[in-house]
Scaffold this motif. Structure first.
Motif, PDB file in Angstrom:
ATOM      1  N   THR A  68       0.833  -1.182  -0.253  1.00  0.00           N
ATOM      2  CA  THR A  68       0.098  -0.001   0.116  1.00  0.00           C
ATOM      3  C   THR A  68       1.007   1.136  -0.034  1.00  0.00           C
ATOM      4  O   THR A  68       0.382   2.494  -0.667  1.00  0.00           O
ATOM      5  N   GLY A  69       1.959   1.078   0.750  1.00  0.00           N
ATOM      6  CA  GLY A  69       2.981   2.263   0.540  1.00  0.00           C
ATOM      7  C   GLY A  69       3.490   2.394  -0.792  1.00  0.00           C
ATOM      8  O   GLY A  69       3.719   3.660  -1.256  1.00  0.00           O
ATOM      9  N   SER A  70       3.777   1.301  -1.348  1.00  0.00           N
ATOM     10  CA  SER A  70       4.303   1.510  -2.765  1.00  0.00           C
ATOM     11  C   SER A  70       3.141   2.081  -3.728  1.00  0.00           C
ATOM     12  O   SER A  70       3.443   2.817  -4.602  1.00  0.00           O
ATOM     13  N   HIS A  71       1.862   1.485  -3.482  1.00  0.00           N
ATOM     14  CA  HIS A  71       0.883   1.924  -4.107  1.00  0.00           C
ATOM     15  C   HIS A  71       0.670   3.678  -4.130  1.00  0.00           C
ATOM     16  O   HIS A  71       0.566   4.277  -5.140  1.00  0.00           O
ATOM     17  N   ARG A  72       0.810   4.209  -2.825  1.00  0.00           N
ATOM     18  CA  ARG A  72       0.766   5.439  -2.625  1.00  0.00           C
ATOM     19  C   ARG A  72       1.750   6.197  -3.138  1.00  0.00           C
ATOM     20  O   ARG A  72       1.707   7.490  -3.909  1.00  0.00           O
ATOM     21  N   GLN A  73       3.072   5.540  -3.136  1.00  0.00           N
ATOM     22  CA  GLN A  73       4.082   6.263  -3.828  1.00  0.00           C
ATOM     23  C   GLN A  73       3.999   6.476  -5.432  1.00  0.00           C
ATOM     24  O   GLN A  73       4.192   7.552  -5.896  1.00  0.00           O
ATOM     25  N   ASP A  74       3.642   5.228  -6.035  1.00  0.00           N
ATOM     26  CA  ASP A  74       3.246   5.360  -7.448  1.00  0.00           C
ATOM     27  C   ASP A  74       2.253   6.195  -7.728  1.00  0.00           C
ATOM     28  O   ASP A  74       2.227   7.045  -8.925  1.00  0.00           O
ATOM     29  N   VAL A  75       1.048   6.524  -6.880  1.00  0.00           N
ATOM     30  CA  VAL A  75       0.127   7.465  -7.369  1.00  0.00           C
ATOM     31  C   VAL A  75       0.707   8.817  -7.110  1.00  0.00           C
ATOM     32  O   VAL A  75       0.283   9.702  -8.117  1.00  0.00           O
ATOM     33  N   ALA A  76       1.570   9.142  -6.000  1.00  0.00           N
ATOM     34  CA  ALA A  76       2.078  10.552  -6.020  1.00  0.00           C
ATOM     35  C   ALA A  76       2.922  10.820  -7.308  1.00  0.00           C
ATOM     36  O   ALA A  76       3.006  11.874  -7.558  1.00  0.00           O
ATOM     37  N   LEU A  77       3.637   9.873  -7.610  1.00  0.00           N
ATOM     38  CA  LEU A  77       4.647  10.028  -8.777  1.00  0.00           C
ATOM     39  C   LEU A  77       3.663  10.223  -9.929  1.00  0.00           C
ATOM     40  O   LEU A  77       4.375  11.187 -10.763  1.00  0.00           O
ATOM     41  N   ASN A  78       2.951   9.725 -10.070  1.00  0.00           N
ATOM     42  CA  ASN A  78       1.859   9.730 -11.484  1.00  0.00           C
ATOM     43  C   ASN A  78       1.423  11.074 -11.518  1.00  0.00           C
ATOM     44  O   ASN A  78       1.435  11.815 -12.409  1.00  0.00           O
ATOM     45  N   ASP A  79       1.044  11.593 -10.245  1.00  0.00           N
ATOM     46  CA  ASP A  79       0.424  12.833 -10.240  1.00  0.00           C
ATOM     47  C   ASP A  79       1.459  14.109 -10.350  1.00  0.00           C
ATOM     48  O   ASP A  79       1.176  14.727 -11.201  1.00  0.00           O
ATOM     49  N   GLN A  80       2.606  13.805  -9.893  1.00  0.00           N
ATOM     50  CA  GLN A  80       3.925  14.589 -10.211  1.00  0.00           C
ATOM     51  C   GLN A  80       4.155  14.842 -11.702  1.00  0.00           C
ATOM     52  O   GLN A  80       4.498  15.878 -12.001  1.00  0.00           O
ATOM     53  N   GLN A  81       4.095  13.530 -12.286  1.00  0.00           N
ATOM     54  CA  GLN A  81       4.380  13.680 -13.420  1.00  0.00           C
ATOM     55  C   GLN A  81       3.604  14.294 -14.679  1.00  0.00           C
ATOM     56  O   GLN A  81       3.759  14.843 -15.407  1.00  0.00           O
ATOM     57  N   ARG A  82       2.083  14.181 -14.227  1.00  0.00           N
ATOM     58  CA  ARG A  82       1.141  14.619 -14.789  1.00  0.00           C
ATOM     59  C   ARG A  82       1.381  16.315 -14.725  1.00  0.00           C
ATOM     60  O   ARG A  82       1.237  16.911 -15.646  1.00  0.00           O
ATOM     61  N   GLN A  83       1.497  16.772 -13.417  1.00  0.00           N
ATOM     62  CA  GLN A  83       1.896  18.102 -13.277  1.00  0.00           C
ATOM     63  C   GLN A  83       3.087  18.850 -13.980  1.00  0.00           C
ATOM     64  O   GLN A  83       3.052  19.674 -14.743  1.00  0.00           O
ATOM     65  N   ILE A  84       4.206  17.927 -14.227  1.00  0.00           N
ATOM     66  CA  ILE A  84       5.558  18.300 -14.901  1.00  0.00           C
ATOM     67  C   ILE A  84       4.923  18.341 -16.311  1.00  0.00           C
ATOM     68  O   ILE A  84       5.088  19.292 -17.084  1.00  0.00           O
ATOM     69  N   ASN A  85       4.100  17.425 -16.856  1.00  0.00           N
ATOM     70  CA  ASN A  85       3.776  17.200 -18.362  1.00  0.00           C
ATOM     71  C   ASN A  85       2.829  18.824 -18.714  1.00  0.00           C
ATOM     72  O   ASN A  85       3.139  19.412 -19.616  1.00  0.00           O
ATOM     73  N   GLU A  86       2.083  19.079 -17.546  1.00  0.00           N
ATOM     74  CA  GLU A  86       1.110  20.132 -17.851  1.00  0.00           C
ATOM     75  C   GLU A  86       2.077  21.436 -17.759  1.00  0.00           C
ATOM     76  O   GLU A  86       1.580  22.383 -18.902  1.00  0.00           O
ATOM     77  N   LEU A  87       2.942  21.567 -16.977  1.00  0.00           N
ATOM     78  CA  LEU A  87       4.014  22.783 -16.753  1.00  0.00           C
ATOM     79  C   LEU A  87       4.758  22.886 -18.020  1.00  0.00           C
ATOM     80  O   LEU A  87       4.941  23.924 -18.754  1.00  0.00           O
TER      81      LEU A  87
END
Length: 100
Positions: A68-87
């Motif tokens: 579950t910690g790994s899953h939360r990390q994956d979700v956070a990384l995906n969200d960060q990558q989405r934000q980077i792509n938008e920027l």
């Protein structure tokens, strides 16, 4: 690589001698403490009887925490990558307007 050393661990009132590289000793001891704490929590709950069953339940709990910690990390990384792509897309738009 350095020679393995023997580390004595105490888990649920039993002693275990484990060979490990010196640079991994602290991690091994920390893992053993974590396992010992989980097993004691389970034993003290009174719901699980028998060292084997306690060990399996502790392993399942620790595995669940890790996944579950790994899953939360994956979700956070995906969200960060989405934000980077938008920027990057916004920067590309701004740069394209200034080039024209």
């Amino acid at each position: 690589m350095s020679q393995p050393l023997t580390v004595i661990l105490h888990i649920l009132d039993k002693e275990y001698r484990i060979a490990c590289p010196p640079e991994e000793r602290n991690n091994l001891e920390q893992a053993a403490r974590h396992l010992d704490n989980k097993m004691r929590e389970i034993r003290n709950s009174g719901k699980v009887i028998g060292v084997d069953r306690i060990a399996v339940m502790a392993a399942l709990n620790i595995s669940h925490e890790m996944l579950t910690g790994s899953h939360r990390q994956d979700v956070a990384l995906n969200d960060q990558q989405r934000q980077i792509n938008e920027l990057v897309a916004q920067l590309d738009q701004v740069l394209a307007r200034h080039q024209n």
